[in-house]
Structure formats: structure tokens, C-alpha cells
Scaffold this motif. Structure first.
Motif, PDB file in Angstrom:
ATOM      1  N   VAL A   1       0.844  -1.197   0.000  1.00 49.17           N
ATOM      2  CA  VAL A   1       0.000   0.000   0.000  1.00 49.17           C
ATOM      3  C   VAL A   1       0.881   1.249   0.000  1.00 49.17           C
ATOM      4  O   VAL A   1       0.652   2.195  -0.753  1.00 49.17           O
ATOM      5  CB  VAL A   1      -0.977  -0.002   1.198  1.00 49.17           C
ATOM      6  CG1 VAL A   1      -1.702   1.323   1.324  1.00 49.17           C
ATOM      7  CG2 VAL A   1      -1.980  -1.151   1.066  1.00 49.17           C
TER       8      VAL A   1
ATOM      9  N   TYR B   1      -7.344  -0.920  -0.598  1.00 51.71           N
ATOM     10  CA  TYR B   1      -6.316  -1.951  -0.752  1.00 51.71           C
ATOM     11  C   TYR B   1      -5.803  -2.414   0.610  1.00 51.71           C
ATOM     12  O   TYR B   1      -5.483  -3.582   0.799  1.00 51.71           O
ATOM     13  CB  TYR B   1      -5.174  -1.380  -1.599  1.00 51.71           C
ATOM     14  CG  TYR B   1      -4.119  -2.344  -2.054  1.00 51.71           C
ATOM     15  CD1 TYR B   1      -4.331  -3.714  -2.143  1.00 51.71           C
ATOM     16  CD2 TYR B   1      -2.872  -1.868  -2.431  1.00 51.71           C
ATOM     17  CE1 TYR B   1      -3.335  -4.575  -2.594  1.00 51.71           C
ATOM     18  CE2 TYR B   1      -1.877  -2.715  -2.891  1.00 51.71           C
ATOM     19  CZ  TYR B   1      -2.123  -4.069  -2.962  1.00 51.71           C
ATOM     20  OH  TYR B   1      -1.128  -4.910  -3.402  1.00 51.71           O
ATOM     21  N   GLY B   2      -5.744  -1.506   1.561  1.00 48.66           N
ATOM     22  CA  GLY B   2      -5.144  -1.801   2.858  1.00 48.66           C
ATOM     23  C   GLY B   2      -6.031  -2.577   3.812  1.00 48.66           C
ATOM     24  O   GLY B   2      -5.577  -3.009   4.863  1.00 48.66           O
TER      25      GLY B   2
ATOM     26  N   ALA C   1      -5.612   3.544  -0.937  1.00 47.89           N
ATOM     27  CA  ALA C   1      -4.930   3.079   0.279  1.00 47.89           C
ATOM     28  C   ALA C   1      -5.926   2.439   1.250  1.00 47.89           C
ATOM     29  O   ALA C   1      -5.632   1.392   1.838  1.00 47.89           O
ATOM     30  CB  ALA C   1      -4.195   4.235   0.955  1.00 47.89           C
TER      31      ALA C   1
ATOM     32  N   ARG D   1     -10.962   0.576  -3.818  1.00 48.27           N
ATOM     33  CA  ARG D   1      -9.703   0.384  -4.548  1.00 48.27           C
ATOM     34  C   ARG D   1      -9.869   0.786  -6.014  1.00 48.27           C
ATOM     35  O   ARG D   1      -9.045   1.509  -6.572  1.00 48.27           O
ATOM     36  CB  ARG D   1      -9.267  -1.071  -4.430  1.00 48.27           C
ATOM     37  CG  ARG D   1      -7.902  -1.338  -4.960  1.00 48.27           C
ATOM     38  CD  ARG D   1      -7.508  -2.771  -4.671  1.00 48.27           C
ATOM     39  NE  ARG D   1      -6.222  -3.054  -5.294  1.00 48.27           N
ATOM     40  CZ  ARG D   1      -5.674  -4.236  -5.349  1.00 48.27           C
ATOM     41  NH1 ARG D   1      -6.277  -5.264  -4.789  1.00 48.27           N
ATOM     42  NH2 ARG D   1      -4.514  -4.414  -5.934  1.00 48.27           N
TER      43      ARG D   1
END
Length: 128
Positions: free
Chosen positions: A48, A94-95, A91, A104
Motif C-alpha cells: 500500500v 487496498y489496505g 490506500a 480500490r
């Protein structure tokens, strides 16, 4: 000079520091100095962070060139917001585990949209 770009550069810099601190804290907790050490959470956090570090610089360069070419402030802010929101959404999406695919994708679309619009604008400005 470059006041608008400076605003988004500062915000993206803080985002990168935040993402980097997440990696540092996970490295400390897992006692890993380099790589992921086989820890999925650390590997994801590092990816990330790296993704932000990969896209933010070219976005900021395009933004600065757009501002330097005399684009209207509203256009520069629009591009800056696309880049900043794109990186934040990506971020977050995806995180997370599991990944929030909608955030995302939204982040990717905003980032790519900014890169495309700024790139085309600069090319057209240079040619005409």
C-alpha cells in the motif's frame, strides 16, 4: 508560484508518512527489518505504501507542469483533488483485509483519470 501544487504535495507527503509509519510499526511488532518476513499484514502494508510512492510523484509532476502552463486554478484543484482522493481511496480499499474492491477501483479510476487528463492537457498545450 506552485501554490496549488504545494497544497497537494503537502497532503500527499503526509499520506505517505502515515502509510510509512504503518509499515514501521508492523516491522517493529514482527521484528522484521527488511521484506515482509512472511507476515501477510506487513507485506500488504508495504505494498500500500509503495503504491502511493509509485503514483504520487508522477501525479505531482504533471500537476506542477499543468499549474506552470497557466491552467485555471479550478482545473489544477480538480486534478489535485482527483490525485489526492484517488490515493486515499486506494490506500483504504487496498489496505483492508479483505480488500474493499469498490474503494480500490475508485482510487485507481481517480488516479488514472488525473494522470490521463493532465497528460493530454500538457501534450495539447505543447502542440497548440
Amino acid at each position: 508560484m506552485f501554490d496549488t501544487t504545494a497544497l497537494y504535495a503537502g497532503a500527499l507527503g503526509l499520506l505517505l508518512v502515515y502509510l510509512s509509519m504503518r509499515v514501521v510499526n508492523l516491522r517493529k511488532s514482527f521484528n522484521v527489518s527488511t521484506g515482509g518476513g512472511g507476515h501477510a499484514a506487513l507485506e500488504l502494508a508495504a505494498r500500500v505504501q509503495a503504491n502511493c510512492a509509485e503514483y504520487a510523484p508522477i501525479g505531482l509532476l504533471l500537476l506542477a507542469l499543468t499549474e506552470a502552463q497557466g491552467a485555471p486554478a479550478l482545473a489544477v484543484h480538480g486534478l489535485g483533488l482527483m490525485l489526492l482522493c484517488g490515493r486515499i481511496f486506494h490506500a483504504i480499499g487496498y489496505g483492508r483485509t479483505p480488500s474493499n474492491f469498490k474503494l480500490r477501483v475508485a482510487g485507481m479510476l481517480l488516479t488514472f483519470g488525473m494522470l490521463i487528463l493532465a497528460s493530454l492537457g500538457l501534450i495539447l498545450h505543447a502542440l497548440f
